[in-house]
Design an enzyme around this catalytic site. Structure first.
Site, PDB file in Angstrom:
ATOM      1  N   ASP A  37       0.837  -1.204   0.000  1.00  0.00           N
ATOM      2  CA  ASP A  37       0.000   0.000   0.000  1.00  0.00           C
ATOM      3  C   ASP A  37       0.869   1.250   0.000  1.00  0.00           C
ATOM      4  OD1 ASP A  37       0.778  -0.821   2.649  1.00  0.00           O
ATOM      5  OD2 ASP A  37      -0.523   0.731   3.459  1.00  0.00           O
ATOM      6  N   GLU A 132       0.053  -1.128   5.707  1.00  0.00           N
ATOM      7  CA  GLU A 132       1.080  -0.616   6.627  1.00  0.00           C
ATOM      8  C   GLU A 132       0.792   0.825   6.993  1.00  0.00           C
ATOM      9  OE1 GLU A 132       4.756   1.346   8.008  1.00  0.00           O
ATOM     10  OE2 GLU A 132       3.564   1.857   6.272  1.00  0.00           O
TER      11      GLU A 132
HETATM   12 ZN   LIG Z   1       6.405   2.630   4.219  1.00  0.00          ZN
END
Ligand SMILES: [Zn+2]
Length: 380
Positions: A37, A132
């Protein structure tokens, strides 16, 4: 490429194995991780990467945004990339090098290790994770399935950087229940304006010495992220950060104390402060067994890099992984200006990260696997 055990879990974790080229039964399994992501702060859709060859210190322009400029005056790290090839986006999006640079490094590492059987390494696991940037990337990662004894996230910045200390983090939510009346008769009917009380709480925070914008290095902070306030009810969301658990506890005390003071000053309101744990400084666990860090330093030095420690003023996937039992420092990817339009990465720095990781995999073959430590090492 010929990787083995390729698995995509229902939580979006993609894992694969690179079989060992050495056959030591007790050799540790090492995992290399990166996140798929990109930051939600800025669009990462329809990225048009631009390669600026042989950077010479000039001002870099962006094809889709003539007003934007990347230059050493505001991004001095550019001067470390002279002679290298720099990648930027087109000027209207993130490049997304955070963490596509990490993805590219891990993929290139996998390719190199699979192709060249002369490179010595034990069983290597690669793992790509989602989410994340919203701090949930590895909550549901199955560590037994990953099956590694040490891990590295490829999600860091400048050449040589090793992060093995992160913030410890809590989140707090304060709710203020007021009393709503028509403003015309607010005095007679006893209006209690929750929005006003929320403002008082914010104004009472020790902002000059305990906010993100007034702190640096190892200082922690209390940060109001979001305020949603009406007369009847206000909800304030905070994040609390500190490298040390004692400092984090102090920040909880400050916020709770301010809420109690506000409650005492306005007994008709109902004020609640709930704190929940987010993640903890990975150093608390790594200090018990520094091998993942020491071997990374050794690998960097052996290929001519100068390793340096960067305490991260935030969390990494490794913060949660380390706490859960997989020691996971974060290594450089060569990216700079993350989460913004001026994001850039030098191709040659990514290449050096690949070489460093291959060396690191080799160094681990000389180590023995020690039993994982208990998870209860840290309280608070
Ligand atoms: Zn990162």
């Amino acid at each position: 490429m010929g990787a083995a055990d390729i698995q995509l879990t229902r939580h979006g974790h993609l894992m694969a194995s690179i079989p060992a080229t050495t056959h030591k039964p007790a050799g540790p399994t090492v995992a290399f991780l990166a996140h798929v992501d990109t930051a939600p702060d800025c669009s990462g859709k329809g990225v048009k990467p631009v390669v600026h060859r042989h950077y010479d210190g000039r001002i870099l322009k962006f094809p889709d945004n003539p007003r934007l400029a990347l230059e050493p005056a505001t991004s001095p790290e550019l001067l470390t990339a002279k002679g290298k090839d720099i990648v930027t986006a087109g000027g209207t999006t993130l490049l997304g090098a955070d963490d596509k640079a990490g993805m590219a490094i891990v993929m290139t590492l996998a390719e190199r290790l699979l192709r060249d059987r002369n490179l010595k390494h034990g069983l290597i696991r690669v793992c790509f994770t989602p989410d994340e940037e919203i701090g949930r990337g590895v909550d549901k990662l199955d560590l037994a399935m990953l099956g590694a004894q040490a891990g590295y996230t490829l999600d860091g910045g400048a050449l040589g950087e090793i992060s093995w200390e992160t913030f410890s983090a809590d989140a707090a939510e304060v709710t203020i229940q007021g009393i709503s009346t028509h403003p015309a008769e607010a005095k007679a009917k006893g209006m209690v304006n929750a929005a006003f009380l929320a403002g008082k709480l914010l104004a009472a925070l020790p902002r000059e010495k305990c906010a993100p914008e007034s702190t640096e290095n190892r200082q922690g902070f209390i940060h109001p992220m979001r305020v949603d306030a009406r007369v009847e009810k206000a909800v304030l969301k905070f994040i609390l950060r500190d490298f040390e658990l004692a400092g984090l506890a102090e920040k909880r005390r400050i916020l709770k104390g301010l809420c109690q003071g506000l409650q005492a000053a306005e007994p008709r309101a109902v004020i609640q402060c709930r704190v929940r744990k987010q993640y903890r400084n990975m150093a608390y666990w790594l200090r018990e067994d520094m091998r993942p860090v020491l071997l990374a330093r050794k690998a960097f030095a052996s290929i001519g890099l100068t390793p340096y420690d960067l305490p991260t003023r935030g969390g990494t996937d490794g913060s949660r992984l380390t706490e859960r039992g997989l020691p996971t420092p974060n290594l450089f990817c060569g990216g700079h200006n993350a989460h913004g339009l001026l994001e850039w990465v030098a191709v040659q720095d990514m290449e050096l990260a690949v070489t460093a990781c291959a060396k690191l995999a080799e160094l681990w073959t000389h180590e023995r696997y020690s039993r994982p430590r208990t998870k209860s090492a840290v309280k608070g």
